[in-house]
Design a protein around this motif. Structure first.
Motif, PDB file in Angstrom:
ATOM      1  N   VAL A 517      37.199  30.430  44.707  1.00 46.75           N
ATOM      2  CA  VAL A 517      36.751  31.725  44.212  1.00 46.75           C
ATOM      3  C   VAL A 517      35.546  32.178  45.034  1.00 46.75           C
ATOM      4  CG1 VAL A 517      36.097  33.047  42.177  1.00 46.75           C
ATOM      5  CG2 VAL A 517      37.412  30.935  41.900  1.00 46.75           C
ATOM      6  N   MET A 518      35.567  33.431  45.464  1.00 47.24           N
ATOM      7  CA  MET A 518      34.402  33.997  46.149  1.00 47.24           C
ATOM      8  C   MET A 518      33.809  35.096  45.288  1.00 47.24           C
ATOM      9  SD  MET A 518      33.944  35.655  49.946  1.00 47.24           S
ATOM     10  CE  MET A 518      34.475  37.308  49.515  1.00 47.24           C
ATOM     11  N   PHE A 519      32.510  34.954  45.021  1.00 47.62           N
ATOM     12  CA  PHE A 519      31.766  35.963  44.282  1.00 47.62           C
ATOM     13  C   PHE A 519      30.844  36.678  45.261  1.00 47.62           C
ATOM     14  CE2 PHE A 519      32.045  32.761  40.617  1.00 47.62           C
ATOM     15  CZ  PHE A 519      33.237  33.311  40.155  1.00 47.62           C
ATOM     16  N   ARG A 636      41.568  32.065  46.772  1.00 45.12           N
ATOM     17  CA  ARG A 636      42.557  32.500  45.774  1.00 45.12           C
ATOM     18  C   ARG A 636      42.072  33.728  45.008  1.00 45.12           C
ATOM     19  NH1 ARG A 636      46.948  30.072  44.397  1.00 45.12           N
ATOM     20  NH2 ARG A 636      46.285  28.132  45.397  1.00 45.12           N
ATOM     21  N   PHE A 637      40.778  33.764  44.653  1.00 44.61           N
ATOM     22  CA  PHE A 637      40.240  34.887  43.880  1.00 44.61           C
ATOM     23  C   PHE A 637      38.997  35.421  44.576  1.00 44.61           C
ATOM     24  CE2 PHE A 637      42.388  32.192  40.754  1.00 44.61           C
ATOM     25  CZ  PHE A 637      43.219  33.108  40.128  1.00 44.61           C
ATOM     26  N   ARG A 638      38.886  36.752  44.645  1.00 42.19           N
ATOM     27  CA  ARG A 638      37.689  37.385  45.212  1.00 42.19           C
ATOM     28  C   ARG A 638      37.188  38.436  44.231  1.00 42.19           C
ATOM     29  NH1 ARG A 638      39.674  39.092  51.129  1.00 42.19           N
ATOM     30  NH2 ARG A 638      41.747  38.636  50.318  1.00 42.19           N
ATOM     31  N   LEU A 639      35.940  38.266  43.793  1.00 42.09           N
ATOM     32  CA  LEU A 639      35.348  39.181  42.822  1.00 42.09           C
ATOM     33  C   LEU A 639      34.066  39.757  43.398  1.00 42.09           C
ATOM     34  CD1 LEU A 639      37.048  37.005  41.099  1.00 42.09           C
ATOM     35  CD2 LEU A 639      35.657  37.745  39.177  1.00 42.09           C
ATOM     36  N   THR A 640      33.851  41.055  43.165  1.00 44.57           N
ATOM     37  CA  THR A 640      32.616  41.715  43.597  1.00 44.57           C
ATOM     38  C   THR A 640      31.802  42.078  42.366  1.00 44.57           C
ATOM     39  OG1 THR A 640      33.681  42.601  45.573  1.00 44.57           O
ATOM     40  CG2 THR A 640      31.633  43.644  44.848  1.00 44.57           C
ATOM     41  N   PHE A 641      30.586  41.557  42.313  1.00 49.39           N
ATOM     42  CA  PHE A 641      29.694  41.804  41.180  1.00 49.39           C
ATOM     43  C   PHE A 641      28.807  43.008  41.500  1.00 49.39           C
ATOM     44  CE2 PHE A 641      31.297  37.754  40.383  1.00 49.39           C
ATOM     45  CZ  PHE A 641      30.898  37.260  39.160  1.00 49.39           C
ATOM     46  N   PRO A 642      28.946  44.102  40.764  1.00 51.06           N
ATOM     47  CA  PRO A 642      28.114  45.276  41.049  1.00 51.06           C
ATOM     48  C   PRO A 642      26.714  45.105  40.477  1.00 51.06           C
ATOM     49  CG  PRO A 642      29.509  45.721  39.159  1.00 51.06           C
ATOM     50  CD  PRO A 642      29.876  44.336  39.643  1.00 51.06           C
TER      51      PRO A 642
END
Length: 734
Positions: A517-519, A636-642
């Motif tokens: 996972v990439m945050f 597998r998962f890429r999420l961008t935290f605003p």
């Protein structure tokens, strides 16, 4: 064991051995000093026809290179059967009409020439009448001692057994020296301590150097139940009669497992410190010929017992710096034809595994890390064995089962926990705050966690630090769409085993099975918090990797550390958190220099290890665009935290407050909406501001009010290089 072969009433030295050795000495004396027999009319006078016939028979029987091979093979099978089933009486029956020299020859499968040499030395050293006669012969022939190697070589050479045989067999590399039976000291043949003990019918002189893992005896049955399958597997592997490399994660309980295997086989367990054994031979120098390892070989052959060597991983680590000293010793160890357990905790060095496999064909058996439920079950049993109140044992064990401690560390966890509990009760007793002088042990959850931390040690700590979180999912404040994505990651994490192992996706996707996972997002937006919550949900430890400890300026060393990192994470089941991952997972560059080439090699190796890894990896970055595209394809998962909105910031201010924090609701109530709108702070900075406001109030011995919160937020703003908005409320703040 009650039927231990060493406790049987065997002959000290067989009569046949004494007769044969007498004949050897008489033959030498007859050839060298025939006048000695001229006027002697005793029983040992001139060799009569019977004596001559016996001497001829001796040459025939012991002149071959491999006597009675079927008998030796049967002896080997009997030894293994005795070791597996604890029936050492089999050996006693075989030796009932023979002496211990014959039995030692069979146990070591000595050739005929080797047997004659051993018999000559042992009888000459131990049998009083022969020893006296041999000293006389030595004196008559001008030798200083009857066991001088040149004299014994002359005896064997005269009988056509082999010229120079005794020196060859007792020198370094010789069969009797390697067996730990005979050695040379100042040109004299000397029986080792092991041979002395065996001839005398005593126990092995090799003392235990290792230690069991400290599990309470009452919890041993629980351990055996959890590892029943592996105990059976090891019992079967031991039947092959060869050394076996057994590996597990740090604290995997290999010594306790060995104890369970020995109990199953009904033989004693001898734990030996592998590094200490090597150090003895190293310190003694080349002249010793590896006497410590030879003693281990003798003990393994002559006594029915299970020998387990601890600390093999430390010896593996020494291979890199002391290869020339360690490798030959390891090769000799691997060639000992007996069931030795080589216990290795932590990732196995490829150099060590290949060295053992190439030198002696040593097979490797890898034990998986304990499951959280297994940790909880054994820890609960150990706490109950330590007289902890049974009403809390299961709850305490379940609360800490997600920590990555091994089954072998459970005893240490209990001891460290009770040490803290005892200290707390001692303080209460000293202050007179305990009504019951005999207080039941009831550790607190914080003491239990502290005990786990104190007792466990993993090599991952060499690369980073453990991340602890007391937060819950209710504390997470993010936009709804990001919350949904986070929940999707958490669901995949929980169902990963079912998807890959039970539903067969591991066959369709042999690579890239990791939960990666990439945050991405600004600092302080909750990336590390979410990683901690997911790891907590999975029941695994989370380690934040310090890139400064991982990256090296020396060529090849970064890759080696990366390999050790991923190997240890695989064995312990820990999750990895690469903070500011863009510095390690950054884009590869065009090769313009040797530095670029080596940097790209490191990235390529990291790509390979990430693809092979099937654990949990989190990457956080403030600049998602700087990550290498090849890495992104493997995530597998890429999420961008605003950055949080004003409404989210308002909620964060409120959520960050502990229930115990005293608030000035009457005189100076907080305006959470104004704080959220006026200070554009991320969650991390709001957390710092809340703590700072509490510090200001505590210093003034006041309840926390709006002015404390404002001043704390303004201080955070100044540290960020921003100008704080003016305080709009009327107050008489000094």
């Amino acid at each position: 064991m009650s039927d231990d072969v060493t406790s049987q009433p065997l002959p000290f030295i067989g009569e046949r051995s004494i007769v044969r050795v007498k004949a050897l000495w008489r033959s030498l004396l007859w050839a060298a000093l025939p006048e000695s027999f001229a006027n002697d009319s005793g029983d040992d006078a001139l060799p009569d026809s019977g004596s001559a016939s016996m001497l001829g028979t001796l040459r025939v029987l012991h002149g071959s290179s491999s006597p009675a091979e079927p008998k030796a093979e049967q002896a080997q099978r009997d030894v293994l059967e005795a070791l597996k089933q604890g029936r050492a009486a089999v050996l006693a029956e075989r030796a009932a009409d023979a002496g211990r020299i014959d039995l030692a020859s069979e146990l070591f499968e000595l050739s005929g020439r080797e047997h004659v040499a051993l018999e000559l030395a042992v009888v000459t050293i131990f049998q009083p009448a022969v020893a006296y006669a041999a000293r006389t012969v030595a004196g008559r022939l001008g030798f200083e001692s009857s066991v001088q190697v040149s004299l014994l070589d002359e005896v064997l050479g005269h009988c056509q057994v082999g010229a120079g045989l005794m020196r060859s067999l007792c020198s370094q590399g010789g069969a009797l020296h390697e067996a730990g039976l005979l050695t040379l000291q100042h040109n004299r043949v000397v029986a080792t301590a092991a041979l002395h003990a065996f001839i005398d019918g005593g126990p092995s002189p090799m003392l235990p150097q290792g230690r069991i893992d400290g599990l309470p005896p009452e919890a041993m049955e629980t351990f055996k139940g959890l590892r029943r399958g592996w105990v059976s597997t090891l019992c079967g592997a031991i039947g092959q009669g060869r050394p076996l490399l057994v590996t597990a994660a740090s604290g995997g309980g290999l010594a306790t497992l060995s104890d369970a295997v020995a109990a199953q086989l009904d033989v004693p367990l001898l734990l030996v410190d592998c590094v200490a054994l090597w150090q003895q031979d190293h310190d003694a120098g080349a002249d010793s010929g590896g006497a410590a390892l030879a003693a281990l070989s003798a003990s393994a052959h002559l006594w029915p017992q299970l020998i387990a060597l601890q600390g093999v991983e430390e010896l593996g680590a020494m291979l890199r710096e002391k290869r020339r000293q360690v490798l030959p010793w390891l090769e000799r160890l691997s060639r000992i034809e007996r069931p030795l357990l080589l216990l290795h905790e932590g990732p196995v060095s490829p150099m060590l595994a290949s060295s053992l496999a190439l030198a002696g064909g040593v097979p490797q058996l890898d034990l998986p890390p304990a499951k959280p439920s297994e940790r909880a079950k054994l820890l609960s049993a150990a706490l109950a064995a330590a007289k902890v109140d049974e009403s809390v044992t299961e709850n305490l064990a379940s609360e800490v089962q997600h920590y990555g401690f091994g089954l072998g560390q459970v005893g240490l966890v209990v001891a460290a926990t009770l040490q803290r509990t005892g200290a707390r009760l001692g303080r209460l007793r000293a202050r007179g705050e305990l009504d019951d002088p005999v207080q039941t042990l009831v550790p607190s959850l914080s003491e239990m966690r502290a005990g786990v931390m104190a007792a466990t040690s993993t090599r991952l700590s060499a690369f980073g630090s453990r991340v602890e979180t007391s937060a819950t999912w209710d504390d997470l404040i993010l936009p709804e769409e990001i919350i949904d994505q986070v929940k999707t990651v958490a669901r995949f994490a929980r169902l990963r085993t079912k998807l890959f192992e039970e539903w067969g996706f591991d066959r369709k996707m042999p690579y890239g099975k990791a939960l990666s996972v990439m945050f991405a997002g600004p600092s302080g937006t909750g990336k590390t918090m979410v990683a901690g919550l997911i790891a907590k949900d999975l029941g695994v430890e989370l380690y934040r990797i310090d890139l400064g400890r991982l990256v090296s300026k020396f060529v090849g060393e970064t890759e080696e550390r990366l390999g050790a990192l991923f190997d240890e994470a695989t064995q312990t089941g820990a999750a990895l958190l690469f903070d500011e991952a863009d510095s390690l997972f950054g884009q590869r560059t065009e090769i313009k220099s040797a530095n670029d080439r080596y940097a790209n090699l490191e990235v390529n190796y990291l790509l390979q290890r990430l693809e092979d890894f099937d654990g949990v990896v989190f990457l956080t970055t403030n600049f998602g665009s700087s990550i290498d595209e090849a890495f992104l394809r493997r995530i597998r998962f890429r999420l961008t935290f605003p950055f949080p909105s004003s409404e989210e910031r308002q909620k964060m201010w409120e959520v960050m407050l502990p229930e115990e924090l005293p608030l000035d609701e009457e005189g100076d109530p907080a305006d959470w909406q104004w704080l959220g709108e006026s200070f554009e702070l991320s969650g991390g900075h709001i957390r710092n501001a809340v703590l700072r406001s509490a510090m200001l109030a505590a210093e003034a011995d006041m309840e926390v009010g709006m002015r404390h919160l404002y001043d704390a937020a303004a201080a955070e703003y100044r540290e960020l290089g921003k100008l704080a908005p003016p305080y709009p409320f009327d107050d008489d703040w000094d």
